[in-house]
Design an enzyme around this catalytic site. Structure first.
Site, PDB file in Angstrom:
ATOM      1  N   HIS A 208       0.845  -1.199   0.000  1.00 13.53           N
ATOM      2  CA  HIS A 208       0.000   0.000   0.000  1.00 13.53           C
ATOM      3  C   HIS A 208       0.877   1.244   0.000  1.00 13.53           C
ATOM      4  CE1 HIS A 208       0.555   1.749   4.031  1.00 13.53           C
ATOM      5  NE2 HIS A 208       0.721   0.498   4.452  1.00 13.53           N
ATOM      6  N   CYS A 209       0.306   2.332  -0.485  1.00  9.71           N
ATOM      7  CA  CYS A 209       0.941   3.644  -0.393  1.00  9.71           C
ATOM      8  C   CYS A 209      -0.040   4.572   0.325  1.00  9.71           C
ATOM      9  CB  CYS A 209       1.361   4.157  -1.764  1.00  9.71           C
ATOM     10  SG  CYS A 209       0.020   4.320  -2.978  1.00  9.71           S
ATOM     11  N   TRP A 210      -0.013   5.858   0.031  1.00  3.21           N
ATOM     12  CA  TRP A 210      -0.879   6.797   0.755  1.00  3.21           C
ATOM     13  C   TRP A 210      -2.331   6.717   0.288  1.00  3.21           C
ATOM     14  CZ3 TRP A 210      -2.631   9.135   4.607  1.00  3.21           C
ATOM     15  CH2 TRP A 210      -3.400  10.290   4.542  1.00  3.21           C
TER      16      TRP A 210
ATOM     17  N   GLY B 181      -2.325   4.890  -5.101  1.00  2.00           N
ATOM     18  CA  GLY B 181      -2.006   5.422  -6.426  1.00  2.00           C
ATOM     19  C   GLY B 181      -0.780   4.801  -7.053  1.00  2.00           C
TER      20      GLY B 181
ATOM     21  N   TYR C  38      -3.254   3.872   2.565  1.00  2.00           N
ATOM     22  CA  TYR C  38      -3.198   4.085   4.012  1.00  2.00           C
ATOM     23  C   TYR C  38      -4.257   5.086   4.469  1.00  2.00           C
ATOM     24  CZ  TYR C  38      -1.293   5.386   8.594  1.00  2.00           C
ATOM     25  OH  TYR C  38      -1.136   5.655   9.934  1.00  2.00           O
TER      26      TYR C  38
END
Length: 339
Positions: free
Chosen positions: A93-95, A98, A122
């Site tokens: 996962h990222c923020w 994306g 996240y």
């Protein structure tokens, strides 16, 4: 490209996967999903440069800059992921779900890994955690008592007797008073405290009572989430009283260290509330190594504070238990017998 999965499915599959957080180290430090491995696509400096490029020149130049940063690292990412995951099952996962998580997922899938990504990233996880605290009902039982009663020790006896607990001070790395940081690891951020508390609650049965220690909403520099805190305020309170001598012994066990400077710093924090005479007497007691006398002075202040908080308590169910000793195992059994 495989579609990202929703938060519920993502969390349910984590026990079988290594979780990689591909945000920058600074983002990870601020708060992350418990047990996630920091696996940054960009360093903090690289992320800042890409962000500035995006704002000043647009998405395409920012993308090209990002590719220049990531290209030389690709082989290292695959090698590191291989070391972390023996079964090659990965969650990323990222923020916001994306390009960072999509890029890492593409790379690892190309290298033969089974990869899922989190829809919304996240940011979605954080919304899930906050919604949980706002909406989830709990059957809370609160252990109360004046400073030095040994509430934490009593709480930690309960699991051996079959009860569920949440050790808020353990999760916060702080005992809750001006002296609370002594002997503890550095505190997490408020965000990480919430994440860790959520993780701990997931291991419990929500249909059974969960015991906690009586706390202010702030524990050091972190805060109990509002929804959980509101339920604590009205939950049944079991107020434990033990002799003064036993309380002083608890404080000496918990707080006295070889270096007395931490105790001196803590007394300085409450010096105005103690008053000049009591503060001076406490410092003199520490100087001569009379920790029991210093503890007794501190209790004068904290007893008044606790009584005020008890008088303001919203709980309608308050049970008072008085013991002639401070044995936490015996007190724990007595609490369960009353509940």
């Amino acid at each position: 490209m495989e579609q990202p999965v929703n938060i519920s499915e993502f969390l349910s599959t984590l026990p079988a996967r290594v979780l990689l957080d591909v945000r920058s180290p600074g983002e990870y430090k601020q708060g992350h999903i418990p047990n996630a491995v920091s696996f940054p696509l960009f360093s903090d400096e690289e992320r800042a440069k890409v962000g500035t490029c995006y704002k000043q020149q647009g998405p395409e130049p920012a993308l090209r800059m990002g590719l220049k940063f990531v290209g030389p690292k690709m082989d290292g990412f695959v090698e590191q992921a291989d070391k972390l995951s023996g079964n090659r099952q990965i969650a990323v996962h990222c923020w916001r779900g994306g390009k960072r998580s999509q890029s890492m997922a593409w790379l690892l899938r190309t290298a033969g890994f089974d990869v899922i990504t989190l829809e919304g990233g996240y940011k979605m996880y954080r919304q899930h955690v906050l919604n949980y605290f706002a909406q989830q009902p709990f059957q809370i039982c609160v252990i109360g008592g004046r400073t030095g009663t040994g509430k934490t020790k009593i709480l930690r006896e309960l699991p051996a007797l079959g009860a569920q607990i949440i050790d808020l001070e353990g999760i916060a790395h702080h005992k809750g008073s001006a002296f609370g940081a002594i002997g503890e690891a550095p505190q997490p951020t408020v965000e990480q405290f919430e994440n860790n508390l959520y993780e701990a609650l997931q291991k419990l049965d929500p249909n059974k009572p969960v015991w906690v220690e009586n706390e202010s909403r702030s524990i050091g520099r972190v805060f109990i989430p509002e929804g959980f805190w509101q339920q604590m305020k009205v939950a049944p309170l079991f107020n434990v009283e033990i002799p003064q001598e036993a309380r002083i012994q608890v404080l000496m066990t918990d707080y006295v260290r070889t270096d007395k400077s931490d105790l001196q710093d803590a007394f300085i924090k409450i010096s105005q509330k103690l008053g000049g005479q009591h503060f001076k007497a406490a410092f003199e007691a520490l100087d001569r190594g009379d920790y029991a006398a210093a503890a007794e002075i501190a209790l004068r202040y904290y007893d008044k504070t606790y009584q005020y908080a008890l008088d303001q308590k919203l709980a309608t169910d308050i049970k008072f238990l008085t013991f002639e000793h401070g044995d936490p195992a015996i007190i724990a059994r007595a609490l369960l017998a009353l509940n």
